[in-house]
Design a protein around this motif. Sequence first.
Motif, PDB file in Angstrom:
ATOM      1  N   ARG A   1     -22.558 -56.375  33.308  1.00  0.00           N
ATOM      2  CA  ARG A   1     -22.744 -55.449  32.192  1.00  0.00           C
ATOM      3  C   ARG A   1     -22.815 -56.218  30.862  1.00  0.00           C
ATOM      4  NH1 ARG A   1     -18.380 -51.631  32.766  1.00  0.00           N
ATOM      5  NH2 ARG A   1     -17.535 -52.368  30.788  1.00  0.00           N
ATOM      6  N   LEU A   2     -21.961 -57.208  30.742  1.00  0.00           N
ATOM      7  CA  LEU A   2     -21.990 -58.015  29.509  1.00  0.00           C
ATOM      8  C   LEU A   2     -23.374 -58.627  29.317  1.00  0.00           C
ATOM      9  CD1 LEU A   2     -18.520 -59.824  29.720  1.00  0.00           C
ATOM     10  CD2 LEU A   2     -19.234 -58.165  27.993  1.00  0.00           C
ATOM     11  N   ALA A   3     -23.928 -59.125  30.415  1.00  0.00           N
ATOM     12  CA  ALA A   3     -25.256 -59.771  30.322  1.00  0.00           C
ATOM     13  C   ALA A   3     -26.268 -58.774  29.766  1.00  0.00           C
ATOM     14  CB  ALA A   3     -25.688 -60.269  31.700  1.00  0.00           C
ATOM     15  N   GLN A   4     -26.181 -57.534  30.239  1.00  0.00           N
ATOM     16  CA  GLN A   4     -27.156 -56.542  29.758  1.00  0.00           C
ATOM     17  C   GLN A   4     -26.924 -56.226  28.289  1.00  0.00           C
ATOM     18  OE1 GLN A   4     -27.157 -53.491  32.757  1.00  0.00           O
ATOM     19  NE2 GLN A   4     -28.419 -54.789  34.020  1.00  0.00           N
ATOM     20  N   ASP A   5     -25.654 -56.091  27.915  1.00  0.00           N
ATOM     21  CA  ASP A   5     -25.350 -55.810  26.505  1.00  0.00           C
ATOM     22  C   ASP A   5     -25.801 -56.953  25.603  1.00  0.00           C
ATOM     23  OD1 ASP A   5     -24.264 -53.473  27.329  1.00  0.00           O
ATOM     24  OD2 ASP A   5     -22.165 -54.055  27.039  1.00  0.00           O
ATOM     25  N   TRP A   6     -25.828 -58.160  26.148  1.00  0.00           N
ATOM     26  CA  TRP A   6     -26.197 -59.328  25.334  1.00  0.00           C
ATOM     27  C   TRP A   6     -27.706 -59.597  25.350  1.00  0.00           C
ATOM     28  CZ3 TRP A   6     -21.831 -62.709  27.849  1.00  0.00           C
ATOM     29  CH2 TRP A   6     -20.608 -62.409  27.238  1.00  0.00           C
ATOM     30  N   GLY A   7     -28.466 -58.749  25.997  1.00  0.00           N
ATOM     31  CA  GLY A   7     -29.919 -58.905  25.933  1.00  0.00           C
ATOM     32  C   GLY A   7     -30.552 -59.528  27.157  1.00  0.00           C
ATOM     33  N   GLY A   8     -29.776 -59.649  28.228  1.00  0.00           N
ATOM     34  CA  GLY A   8     -30.341 -60.193  29.462  1.00  0.00           C
ATOM     35  C   GLY A   8     -30.313 -59.147  30.563  1.00  0.00           C
ATOM     36  N   VAL A   9     -30.398 -59.613  31.797  1.00  0.00           N
ATOM     37  CA  VAL A   9     -30.233 -58.694  32.923  1.00  0.00           C
ATOM     38  C   VAL A   9     -29.010 -59.135  33.722  1.00  0.00           C
ATOM     39  CG1 VAL A   9     -32.647 -57.989  33.143  1.00  0.00           C
ATOM     40  CG2 VAL A   9     -31.886 -60.062  34.306  1.00  0.00           C
ATOM     41  N   GLY A  10     -28.362 -58.164  34.371  1.00  0.00           N
ATOM     42  CA  GLY A  10     -27.145 -58.475  35.121  1.00  0.00           C
ATOM     43  C   GLY A  10     -27.190 -57.852  36.504  1.00  0.00           C
ATOM     44  N   PHE A  11     -26.602 -58.549  37.468  1.00  0.00           N
ATOM     45  CA  PHE A  11     -26.573 -58.067  38.854  1.00  0.00           C
ATOM     46  C   PHE A  11     -25.195 -58.354  39.437  1.00  0.00           C
ATOM     47  CE2 PHE A  11     -30.693 -59.789  37.768  1.00  0.00           C
ATOM     48  CZ  PHE A  11     -31.568 -58.761  38.086  1.00  0.00           C
ATOM     49  N   GLU A  12     -24.851 -57.558  40.451  1.00  0.00           N
ATOM     50  CA  GLU A  12     -23.660 -57.894  41.235  1.00  0.00           C
ATOM     51  C   GLU A  12     -24.112 -58.151  42.653  1.00  0.00           C
ATOM     52  OE1 GLU A  12     -19.944 -56.012  40.806  1.00  0.00           O
ATOM     53  OE2 GLU A  12     -20.555 -55.049  38.918  1.00  0.00           O
ATOM     54  N   ALA A  13     -23.480 -59.120  43.304  1.00  0.00           N
ATOM     55  CA  ALA A  13     -23.827 -59.404  44.700  1.00  0.00           C
ATOM     56  C   ALA A  13     -22.549 -59.437  45.523  1.00  0.00           C
ATOM     57  CB  ALA A  13     -24.563 -60.742  44.782  1.00  0.00           C
ATOM     58  N   ASN A  14     -22.488 -58.532  46.491  1.00  0.00           N
ATOM     59  CA  ASN A  14     -21.303 -58.471  47.353  1.00  0.00           C
ATOM     60  C   ASN A  14     -21.543 -59.094  48.714  1.00  0.00           C
ATOM     61  OD1 ASN A  14     -19.239 -56.922  45.806  1.00  0.00           O
ATOM     62  ND2 ASN A  14     -21.024 -55.552  45.618  1.00  0.00           N
TER      63      ASN A  14
END
Length: 571
Positions: free
Chosen positions: A495-508
């Motif tokens: 989420r931080l990555a998205q707020d900072w202007g990038g894209v974010g993913f989680e991998a389980n």
Amino acid sequence: MKRRMTLGDFLVAYLGKIGVRHVFGIPGDLALKLFFALGRQQALEVLTFSHEPGVGFAADGYARATNKIGVICVTYGAGGHNMVNPVAGSFSERVPLLIFSGGPGEEERKLGTLIHHQAREVESQHRIYKEVTCASRVLTDPRTAAQELHAVVCAVWAEQRPGYIEIHRDMVDREIDVPDELIEWDGRLHSQESDARKVEEAARETVAMFNASRKPVLIAGIEIHRYKVAHELIELAEKMGAPVMATVLGKGAFPMDHPLYMGVHIGPISPPPIVARMDQADFVLNLGCLRTDMNFGNRPPSIILDKSVWAVDRRVDVKYHTYTDVGVRDFVRALLKHELRKHRETVVYASNLNGGATAGAALSSPVKVSELLNVVNDFLAENKRYLVVAESGDMLFGGLDLRVPHQGNYLAQGFYASMGFAVPAAIGAQVACGLRPLVLCGDGAFQMTGPEISQAPKLGANPIVLVVNNGGWGIFRPVAERRELLEIPPWPYARLAQDWGGVGFEANNAAELRSALRAAHQSKTFAVIDVHVGRDDLSPVTVKYIKAAAKRSQAPAAERKTAPHGLPRPT
Ligand SMILES: Cc1ncc(C[n+]2csc(CCOP(=O)(O)OP(=O)(O)O)c2C)c(N)n1
Ligand SMILES: [Mg+2]
């Protein structure tokens, strides 16, 4: 460049002459004039970060990726002192940086009061930097300032280590004398010269040993990068037909997809085929390898002296004697001029991973660290132009099992091993060489300098960062008496990555990691992939490293003092 010009103008002209186009920095009142002199229109491109450690690591990554000097501008005291750790790392790993710091002007210093940002004495910062630079000056004399700067830059280049220049704020607009020889100079910097007779004799002796050997091995270390001998090393290896290994620090010095490349040598904790091959070796040619505990898996090198040649630090040790004043580059070039008996060994690449198989692993959750490394290897094989940057912590060892095709590259602070290096260094490196970074970073290290990723869009960089999330300083868990002291707060990395202007993913699981990597690859902006790994899971090399260290700490003191073959412990 003119005979008389302001110091600020001279700096811009001088840096331009030696090919510097970028300066990394954060301003402050005592460095404001300097900062804006370097960054004025049509001067240098200024790259700013959130915190000075980010500035320093970025400049280091830039220098490593291009073999150019990484130039830094910071303010005095609070800024300069913040920069000491990255510069110490660059000193330790032979990275050429040039640090400009501001400082209080003459009138202020005469006031007799303490000046803001001052620690002990006004000179204290310079004294601190003397410990972590190869040359340093405070420019106070307009008659000699130009030559003093030049002397520091020449030392930085010759020694491939950082240099420090302090410029007090009232000096920037002062007119200085520029000597004719600097005006006429072509801007080319030179390496330290070797003694040609010693080079030749060392090479002759080495070649005789090599030609008499049946099972030779070549090991490539960090100086191959620093002294720009990579191409010659390939030529030499191909002429010799012997297996080539890299040290931890030298990983990337030899192409990882070359048929002669065998993998990373890290002493007795190397992959078993490498340990076995080293045991058979009757000649070991070490080129540019520092004798560090990191390179040897936490123990002294168990290489038999009368079968080895070791070229590093401008000396060549042949068996029990030494040639001084022989640089590794001149030595390799001299070896190439000789007739070498070509071996025809079939070399098989060895790592600590069991093949690229992640089949059936898609459902294992959390992701296993070895699976993560396999998935990344698959990704790198498909997508060739990546610069892998491995962070200190478990990933420093995990990264050793990654194989980056030669169109890409590999970067790590493999010996000084400061956490916080990877993300800013990756940004600096991308600005420098254009390769897109793939950063492998623990969650603890990400919490140190990971937020610098928010600077990436502004700087035209778009790294992919894998945050290897084990909820803490995992590498110490196997030996921790109180595990709760190793916990760190959970951050919403994606989420931080998205707020900072990038894209974010989680991998389980591994399948999610694969698709996150694919999506990140497609994305034009930076990406953060929060990979959930087991809290107690570590990479194969880390596990071996910890076991070996534990065993050593139990060994009787007498056994610990010397190596099996009588070499002293590395210092
Ligand atoms: C600046 C700095 N501080 C402390 C350390 C000591 N240290 C080495 S690894 C490590 C923990 C790493 O944790 P994390 O980044 O989460 O990686 P993990 O081992 O958990 O994968 C620490 C504190 C260091 N190397 N550098
Ligand atoms: Mg961790």
